[in-house]
Design an enzyme around this catalytic site. Structure first.
Site, mmCIF file in Angstrom:
data_model
loop_
_atom_site.group_PDB
_atom_site.id
_atom_site.type_symbol
_atom_site.label_atom_id
_atom_site.label_comp_id
_atom_site.label_asym_id
_atom_site.label_seq_id
_atom_site.Cartn_x
_atom_site.Cartn_y
_atom_site.Cartn_z
ATOM 1 N N HIS A 121 -58.637 46.222 42.268
ATOM 2 C CA HIS A 121 -59.637 47.105 42.899
ATOM 3 C C HIS A 121 -59.065 47.861 44.090
ATOM 4 O O HIS A 121 -59.683 48.795 44.582
ATOM 5 C CB HIS A 121 -60.915 46.336 43.246
ATOM 6 C CG HIS A 121 -60.910 45.585 44.532
ATOM 7 N ND1 HIS A 121 -60.671 44.237 44.622
ATOM 8 C CD2 HIS A 121 -61.130 46.001 45.802
ATOM 9 C CE1 HIS A 121 -60.764 43.862 45.883
ATOM 10 N NE2 HIS A 121 -61.039 44.915 46.627
ATOM 11 N N ASP A 167 -58.857 40.901 38.390
ATOM 12 C CA ASP A 167 -58.631 41.797 39.542
ATOM 13 C C ASP A 167 -57.191 41.619 40.032
ATOM 14 O O ASP A 167 -56.930 40.978 41.055
ATOM 15 C CB ASP A 167 -59.646 41.457 40.643
ATOM 16 C CG ASP A 167 -59.694 42.511 41.736
ATOM 17 O OD1 ASP A 167 -58.989 43.538 41.620
ATOM 18 O OD2 ASP A 167 -60.439 42.304 42.713
ATOM 19 N N SER A 259 -58.507 42.352 50.967
ATOM 20 C CA SER A 259 -58.349 42.377 49.513
ATOM 21 C C SER A 259 -56.907 42.578 49.087
ATOM 22 O O SER A 259 -56.180 43.352 49.710
ATOM 23 C CB SER A 259 -59.173 43.512 48.926
ATOM 24 O OG SER A 259 -60.506 43.144 48.892
HETATM 25 C C1 4AZ Z 1 -63.917 43.318 49.868
HETATM 26 O O1 4AZ Z 1 -64.840 44.072 49.957
HETATM 27 C C2 4AZ Z 1 -64.164 41.861 50.012
HETATM 28 N N1 4AZ Z 1 -65.798 37.436 51.495
HETATM 29 C C3 4AZ Z 1 -63.104 40.985 50.038
HETATM 30 C C4 4AZ Z 1 -63.345 39.634 50.196
HETATM 31 C C5 4AZ Z 1 -64.630 39.183 50.311
HETATM 32 C C6 4AZ Z 1 -65.692 40.057 50.289
HETATM 33 C C7 4AZ Z 1 -65.453 41.407 50.138
HETATM 34 C C8 4AZ Z 1 -64.879 37.704 50.476
HETATM 35 O O2 4AZ Z 1 -62.795 43.726 49.651
#
Ligand code: 4AZ
Length: 312
Positions: A121, A167, A259
């Site tokens: 993503h 992902d 992420s």
């Molecule tokens: C994100 O939006 C995201 N709490 C990454 C990790 C988490 C939530 C959102 C985990 O990239």
């Protein structure tokens, strides 16, 4: 996580041996592609991903273009981390945003001299290799240095932005990385047991409610949450596939901007990658652990795309 755009882009997705060996053909990957072509003609499909995905890169570029700055980003309940303790950690940057801090939109892990593992993503929605660079060898996002250009982007063709399944993506970089590659957990997942702590790190949000920003890497330890707990009604019923794992507790979590980054445990004295920061509801909320791509499942895919350059 999902955001719609009106820009139609078609992608050719190539899969080898059904689901485990797939990549989106968009920027190079000549070697892997021709091999895939020769070996297996099946599982090749037109795939339009333009209307799906988080668009993390596009968001950073749009905000930069509009304001010359960047929106809030940044681990929940952690502390500043040293790059020496996380020598595989990289930041993924938007190439045309000059300031490293403003350009950072995701994390990643060095897994071989020329390969970085991240989340699908982070690089879907038509991200071209030239659009992104890797920042290695530093916990600080200050300045404009240390960028390594990316020359190939490979997104797993089972990546499903609607339920966040598979992902995972690989980035090939143009020059050798100096950082230490991280090994992956074995297919038997020895060490992933209830209560084990996963180390997570990144430059993501420190708080979802306040605009607390830093330019230094943060890390924290999040407890593994078995699927039986993670799929309870109060958490994520029906949403955790076999390609995901859950970890976290109230006040200890990853968040937007983390992420693509690593979740790791120590097995026999050596740190092993077990997860890729992927998704979750909110950040650090009770009964809403973070959800991670389950790395053990994708070992064959990683080896295949990297033509065994990744020594997992
Ligand atoms: C994100 O939006 C995201 N709490 C990454 C990790 C988490 C939530 C959102 C985990 O990239």
């Amino acid at each position: 996580m999902s955001r719609r755009t009106t820009r139609p882009v078609a992608y050719l997705v190539t899969c080898v041996l059904a689901s485990q060996f797939c990549f989106t053909q968009r920027t190079g990957l000549a070697q892997a592609d021709s091999k895939a072509d020769q070996n297996q003609g099946s599982c090749r499909k037109q795939y339009d991903i333009s209307a799906k995905g988080s668009g993390a890169l596009q968001k950073v570029i749009a905000v930069w273009n509009a304001t010359g700055t960047e929106q809030e980003q940044r681990i929940i309940g952690g502390q500043p981390a040293k790059i020496e303790d996380n020598p595989w950690q990289v930041a993924i940057l938007a190439s045309h945003v000059p300031d490293n801090w403003a350009a950072q939109f995701c994390g990643g892990s060095i897994i071989a001299k020329r390969w970085v593992l991240t989340a699908a993503h982070c690089v879907d929605e038509g991200t071209k290799a030239a659009d992104i660079s890797v920042l290695e060898g530093t916990a600080s996002l200050k300045g404009k240095k240390n960028r390594v250009p990316v020359d190939q982007v490979a997104v797993h063709c089972n990546w499903n932005p609607l339920n966040h399944d598979s992902d995972i993506a690989l980035l090939h970089v143009k020059s050798d990385l100096a950082g230490t590659p991280i090994d992956a957990i074995g297919a038997d997942e020895t060490g992933i047991v209830g209560g084990v702590l996963l180390r997570v790190s990144g430059w993501g949000l420190l708080s979802i409610t306040e605009d607390i920003r830093t330019d230094v890497l943060y890390q924290t330890e999040v407890p593994y949450v078995p699927k039986s707990s993670c799929t309870q009604n109060k958490s994520y019923p029906g949403e955790i596939t076999d390609n995901m794992l859950c970890a976290g507790r109230e006040g200890k979590d990853t968040c937007t901007g983390d992420s693509g980054g690593p979740a790791s445990i120590v097995v026999n004295g050596q740190r092993k990658l077990v997860g890729i920061v992927s998704w979750g509801e909110g950040c650090g909320d009770v009964n809403k652990p973070g959800v991670y791509t389950r790395v053990s499942i994708f070992r064959p895919w990683v080896k295949s795309i990297s033509a065994n350059e990744v020594k997992w």
